[in-house]
Design a protein around this motif. Sequence first.
Motif, short mmCIF file in Angstrom:
data_model
loop_
_atom_site.label_atom_id
_atom_site.label_comp_id
_atom_site.label_asym_id
_atom_site.label_seq_id
_atom_site.Cartn_x
_atom_site.Cartn_y
_atom_site.Cartn_z
N PRO A 172 -2.57 -10.56 -2.34
CA PRO A 172 -3.34 -9.37 -1.95
C PRO A 172 -3.12 -8.90 -0.51
O PRO A 172 -2.92 -7.69 -0.29
N PRO A 173 -3.11 -9.78 0.50
CA PRO A 173 -2.82 -9.29 1.86
C PRO A 173 -1.42 -8.71 1.99
O PRO A 173 -1.21 -7.75 2.75
N PHE B 197 0.29 -7.14 -0.46
CA PHE B 197 0.24 -5.82 -1.09
C PHE B 197 -0.41 -4.80 -0.15
O PHE B 197 0.02 -3.66 -0.06
N GLU B 198 -1.47 -5.23 0.52
CA GLU B 198 -2.16 -4.33 1.44
C GLU B 198 -1.27 -3.96 2.63
O GLU B 198 -1.32 -2.83 3.12
N LYS B 199 -0.46 -4.89 3.07
CA LYS B 199 0.38 -4.64 4.24
C LYS B 199 1.60 -3.80 3.90
O LYS B 199 1.94 -2.87 4.64
N TYR B 200 2.25 -4.09 2.78
CA TYR B 200 3.54 -3.45 2.48
C TYR B 200 3.43 -2.33 1.44
O TYR B 200 4.36 -1.54 1.33
N GLY B 201 2.35 -2.27 0.69
CA GLY B 201 2.19 -1.18 -0.27
C GLY B 201 3.30 -1.15 -1.30
O GLY B 201 3.65 -2.17 -1.91
N ASP B 202 3.90 0.04 -1.46
CA ASP B 202 4.95 0.22 -2.47
C ASP B 202 6.25 -0.48 -2.10
O ASP B 202 7.18 -0.53 -2.92
N ASN C 287 -4.17 -10.09 -13.29
CA ASN C 287 -5.42 -10.53 -12.68
C ASN C 287 -5.76 -11.88 -13.27
O ASN C 287 -6.50 -11.99 -14.25
#
Length: 425
Positions: A109-110, A112-117, A224
């Motif tokens: 999750p961190p 994904f939040e940092k790098y996005g797509d 998930n």
Amino acid sequence: MADLIINEDVTFQNGFKSRTFIQKVIFVKHVTNVRINASLQSPDREMAATYKRRFFVKKFRATIAILALAILLTASPAQAQTSDTAVHAILFYSPNCGHCHYVITETFPPLFEKYGDQLQIVGVDITQPDGQTLFLAALEKFGYEQGGVPFLVVGDVYLIGSVDIPEQFPILIETYLAQGGVDWPDIPGLRETLGIPATQSPQTGPEPAAATQTSSPPPAALPNLTLTDNATWREKFVRDPAGNSLAVLTLLFMLAAVFWSVVEFGKKKKLKSPIKWSWDIPILCLMGFGVAGYLAYVETAHVTAVCGPVGDCNTVQQSAYARLFGILPIGVLGVAGYIAIAAAWLTARLTKGQAASWAALALLAFSGFGTLFSIYLTFLEPFVIGATCAWCLTSAFLITVIMILSIRPAKFAMEKLKLRRARFQ
């Protein structure tokens, strides 16, 4: 609208001199109006005109420079990389794997939040037939016949476990993004199974960027994950029929041994001769200590276990049942159990009187508890986890044999304690 006001005082006397004062400057994205108040005092109007032309030439050059800088900032490499590059990875996991659960819920999750797509990860459940086929293909690609999960593949690199993935995956992401991104791993059957179109590695430029957008599943493709498995016990059993059948045979042996031990210990027949302690028990303890110690190392260091031709040790060791209450590794508990059994045997052999008797009873209690707990764990392997650990079966067999060998000494110790109590009454 913003004004750039310049007040100039220029004097031509015995040469060319000028003084320029910028009274007010407002920086905005676009300068829409420029007013110039110039007061020129010169006996030579031709020189004044020359200065005026030079001034506007300099202003024109400055404007061009500002426009060029704005274009460079707008089309900077960093922004081009953001929109055109991505790192694609495949995570092989199992629904019963506690380490997989940690990686998916805590590590990703961190990122994904940092790098996005820029970060695309697809999870593959190895408990499903197609997922198992892909997993075996990935292992073969890297020269393995067996392996554990979580197993992350990015480019030509693989990471295993809940230690290496959190530590090394962020570094790999930065490295691959600096190189222009990396396409999905070249695993046989991956694109066909997941429906990923064949594309080239993502690079900067309009055409590769469009290909990347059409071929990259969103990060939501990662499951998930919860520690549940909806498969029936029959479906779990057939995942490893040979290993699970061996587990069932071991389970039946242990149940029979417990039944015999209860019957034997409950017989009223008295033992006439004292028991001679056999060295078989410490030898079995030493063997069990080695097995439990290796499993404790696998569970605490999060490394891949070396398994034999039967069973899947890594699936068992990476399941939610590999830790007692989710905290204490079962291997560590086994090490402590074998140490306790060895200490009880040593006390019973070297001491006399009540100490020796209580040590003999403690030996039976430790080995009996270990056997019952091993029955529980062995039942979980074929019917709940769907995989069997050969190391675990070995430890279960050893502790059961120790319990069998402890019955007669414990019964003799119980009779001595009863006689002692009768004397003092």
